[in-house]
Design a protein around this motif. Sequence first.
Motif, short mmCIF file in Angstrom:
data_model
loop_
_atom_site.label_atom_id
_atom_site.label_comp_id
_atom_site.label_asym_id
_atom_site.label_seq_id
_atom_site.Cartn_x
_atom_site.Cartn_y
_atom_site.Cartn_z
N VAL A 255 -5.35 -19.19 5.62
CA VAL A 255 -5.65 -20.00 6.56
C VAL A 255 -6.97 -20.09 7.17
CG1 VAL A 255 -4.68 -21.01 8.94
CG2 VAL A 255 -3.17 -19.82 7.06
N ALA A 256 -7.89 -21.24 7.40
CA ALA A 256 -9.03 -20.93 7.74
C ALA A 256 -9.89 -22.33 8.00
CB ALA A 256 -9.97 -20.08 6.96
N ARG A 257 -10.40 -22.51 8.99
CA ARG A 257 -10.93 -23.68 9.26
C ARG A 257 -12.11 -24.04 8.38
NH1 ARG A 257 -8.90 -27.42 12.58
NH2 ARG A 257 -7.84 -26.84 14.72
N ALA A 258 -13.11 -22.85 7.93
CA ALA A 258 -14.04 -23.08 7.02
C ALA A 258 -13.90 -22.00 5.76
CB ALA A 258 -15.33 -22.85 7.54
N PRO A 259 -12.99 -21.98 4.95
CA PRO A 259 -12.65 -21.01 3.92
C PRO A 259 -13.98 -20.35 3.54
CG PRO A 259 -11.26 -23.19 3.72
CD PRO A 259 -12.22 -23.39 4.58
N ASN A 260 -13.77 -19.24 3.16
CA ASN A 260 -15.06 -18.50 2.23
C ASN A 260 -14.78 -18.83 0.80
OD1 ASN A 260 -16.45 -16.40 1.13
ND2 ASN A 260 -17.01 -15.82 3.15
N ASN A 261 -15.47 -19.71 0.21
CA ASN A 261 -15.43 -19.94 -1.22
C ASN A 261 -15.55 -18.69 -2.13
OD1 ASN A 261 -14.72 -22.77 -0.59
ND2 ASN A 261 -16.89 -23.22 -0.52
N ALA A 262 -16.52 -18.02 -1.71
CA ALA A 262 -16.56 -16.65 -2.42
C ALA A 262 -15.53 -15.82 -2.40
CB ALA A 262 -17.85 -16.01 -2.22
N LEU A 263 -14.87 -15.83 -1.40
CA LEU A 263 -13.68 -14.81 -1.02
C LEU A 263 -12.51 -15.72 -2.09
CD1 LEU A 263 -12.35 -12.47 0.21
CD2 LEU A 263 -11.73 -13.93 1.88
N LEU A 264 -12.52 -16.86 -1.91
CA LEU A 264 -11.36 -17.55 -2.43
C LEU A 264 -11.59 -17.18 -4.18
CD1 LEU A 264 -11.21 -20.91 -0.72
CD2 LEU A 264 -9.51 -18.81 -0.32
N ALA A 265 -12.57 -17.26 -4.63
CA ALA A 265 -12.76 -17.08 -6.07
C ALA A 265 -12.66 -15.65 -6.50
CB ALA A 265 -14.33 -17.57 -6.47
N GLU A 266 -13.10 -14.66 -5.61
CA GLU A 266 -12.63 -13.28 -5.80
C GLU A 266 -10.99 -13.12 -5.87
OE1 GLU A 266 -14.53 -11.28 -2.84
OE2 GLU A 266 -16.37 -11.41 -3.64
N MET A 267 -10.34 -13.82 -4.91
CA MET A 267 -8.66 -13.62 -4.89
C MET A 267 -8.23 -14.16 -6.03
SD MET A 267 -8.64 -14.51 -0.91
CE MET A 267 -6.57 -14.91 -1.12
N ILE B 287 -5.62 -14.98 7.24
CA ILE B 287 -5.88 -15.76 8.18
C ILE B 287 -7.26 -15.21 8.92
CG2 ILE B 287 -4.56 -14.59 9.83
CD1 ILE B 287 -3.84 -17.13 11.30
N ASP B 288 -7.97 -16.49 9.29
CA ASP B 288 -9.20 -16.31 9.84
C ASP B 288 -9.16 -17.16 11.10
OD1 ASP B 288 -11.71 -16.16 11.03
OD2 ASP B 288 -12.91 -16.74 9.03
N PHE B 289 -9.06 -16.47 12.33
CA PHE B 289 -8.86 -17.21 13.56
C PHE B 289 -10.03 -18.11 14.03
CE2 PHE B 289 -5.55 -14.11 13.72
CZ PHE B 289 -4.32 -14.98 14.09
N ASP B 290 -11.14 -17.81 13.49
CA ASP B 290 -12.35 -18.48 13.85
C ASP B 290 -12.27 -19.93 13.94
OD1 ASP B 290 -15.10 -18.65 14.92
OD2 ASP B 290 -15.67 -18.79 12.91
N ILE C 210 6.78 -13.25 4.49
CA ILE C 210 5.39 -13.25 4.43
C ILE C 210 4.49 -12.09 5.17
CG2 ILE C 210 3.24 -14.51 4.62
CD1 ILE C 210 4.97 -17.25 4.68
N GLY C 211 3.72 -11.35 4.32
CA GLY C 211 2.84 -10.15 5.05
C GLY C 211 1.55 -10.84 5.09
N TRP C 212 1.13 -10.88 6.46
CA TRP C 212 -0.24 -11.30 6.85
C TRP C 212 -1.39 -10.52 7.07
CZ3 TRP C 212 -1.26 -16.55 7.15
CH2 TRP C 212 -0.14 -17.34 7.12
N VAL C 213 -2.45 -10.66 6.71
CA VAL C 213 -3.70 -9.88 6.75
C VAL C 213 -4.62 -10.96 7.54
CG1 VAL C 213 -5.77 -8.87 5.77
CG2 VAL C 213 -3.46 -8.62 4.91
N ALA C 214 -5.46 -10.33 8.69
CA ALA C 214 -6.44 -11.21 9.40
C ALA C 214 -7.82 -10.78 9.07
CB ALA C 214 -6.25 -10.78 10.89
N ILE C 215 -8.55 -11.64 8.79
CA ILE C 215 -10.04 -11.52 8.35
C ILE C 215 -10.94 -11.94 9.33
CG2 ILE C 215 -9.64 -11.32 5.91
CD1 ILE C 215 -10.58 -14.28 5.73
N ALA C 216 -12.19 -11.27 9.52
CA ALA C 216 -13.14 -11.85 10.55
C ALA C 216 -14.43 -11.46 9.83
CB ALA C 216 -12.96 -11.17 11.80
N ALA C 217 -15.41 -12.43 10.08
CA ALA C 217 -16.84 -11.84 9.63
C ALA C 217 -17.65 -10.77 10.49
CB ALA C 217 -17.73 -12.99 9.78
N GLU C 218 -18.19 -10.00 9.89
CA GLU C 218 -19.00 -8.64 10.68
C GLU C 218 -19.55 -9.27 11.86
OE1 GLU C 218 -21.85 -4.99 9.73
OE2 GLU C 218 -21.49 -6.74 8.19
N GLY C 219 -19.40 -8.48 12.95
CA GLY C 219 -20.00 -8.88 14.38
C GLY C 219 -19.18 -9.99 15.12
N GLN C 220 -18.15 -10.65 14.58
CA GLN C 220 -17.34 -11.73 15.02
C GLN C 220 -16.46 -11.29 16.05
OE1 GLN C 220 -15.75 -14.69 12.15
NE2 GLN C 220 -13.93 -14.66 13.82
#
Length: 475
Positions: free
Chosen positions: A23-35, A65-68, A87-97
């Motif tokens: 769940v993200a407004r602007a998904p990180n494509n590199a992260l999606l590819a890694e997953m 989920i990225d709340f940004d 469902i087990g959830w993990v929150a992610i955030a960019a460094e400094g966010q």
Amino acid sequence: MTADSTQSAPPPQSDTLRRVICVARAPNNALLAEMRSAGWEVVVAKTAAGAEAATKKSGVAAGLIDFDGFTPRDFPTLKACLSQTAIGWVAIAAEGQTASKAVRELIRNFCFDYVTLPLPPEWISHALGHARGMAALDYVDTAADTLLTDDSTMVGTCEAMQQLYSTIRKFANTNASVFISGQSGTGKELTALAIHRCSPRRKAPFVAINCGAIPHHLLQSELFGYERGAFTGADGRRIGRIESANGGTLFLDEIGDMPFEAQAGLLRFLQEGKIERLGGNESIPVDIRIISATHVDLEAAILAGRFRTDLFHRLCVLRINEPPLSARGKDIEILAHYVLQKYKTDSTHKIHGFTPSAIDAMCSYHWPGNVRELINRVRHALVMAEGRLLTPRDLDLESQPAGERMTLDRIREQAERSAIETALLSHDHRPGETATALGISRATLYRRMVAYGIYVAEDTALDDTDEELNGDVSN
């Protein structure tokens, strides 16, 4: 417990254990590819509505989920998504966010982990695997327990409950009256409802009446109904509970509290299969099955002249002894998890389960209020808890303070009580057989049952020639 059941969602199936929502407004494509390269099947949701739709699909094991970019208007929907038990959830955030207070509360209360990007590819896979595993542990597979009907909430796997399920199935196939004995709060009405739902009468009404909750002078009109003008205030005809259950089952709860004068009318109906409404002259045939229950000792009430012997024998053609919660062993933990899942919305944040000390406290407690008390304690804990796991303090089952610690005598008493209850259940509450199995006299068994407040389900009148009454008190 009550008869309605809200089952938690099933755990993820084996072929979709690696399906994850991002769940993200602007998904990180590199992260999606890694997953995806790590073997995760990824479903992307860019809006709160999309996340809600994705969580309703079967087989989702974890969420990222990225709340940004999400606004407070999205938070109620996202909170509902994060509350999904399976469902087990993990929150992610960019460094400094930075995160707002509302976002921090959502992460703290509903997510298993929080990670900051960038991070090594294997870390996110590890975090998702951990969240998936924790969600699976949090799930309680009530369907694996022996449930008598699709919408029954009779939960339990112990030997006593297995015997109860077997007895219910046998009794359901007959029309004979059933009497259910047991302590308050053990679920006697659930047993009566299960018998009805397993019987050929299942499509007809199940009507329950608590004989102890209705004023004595109104009970007969409640049972048999009345015609207009039968008494002051009778402005029209009213159908009684017996007549409204025609073709089905009438459950008479707390039958031991039925006034003596009402017992005669009930006995007449049982003998003739017909009723007369108060103020009427018409005999109305009614076809119902009677199931009755009480927590009092009806045999003692008969000896005291409070209950009719002939009515007791009409009601007690078949008999079920409801097991107390203290005799149900590991079922206590199963029931506690079931109640937690059913009432989890009472809590302001996500509760993941119980601490080991809470489980120990529940299993060692004697439960005088039985299942009803367990439900109340878990619901109280859900409201009072501050952490993610319920503790003995939340359940109000903290260890006894110093000076009131468990003594050897107290430990022995608890063990003895449990042994007596288990033996009674194993021998169908027959005092003679139970005493023999325990290696004590029948009089000793009766005396200890009275001391521990154990319900005497069968005739336990003592023979004056019993060895203990003649002076043998070695047991």
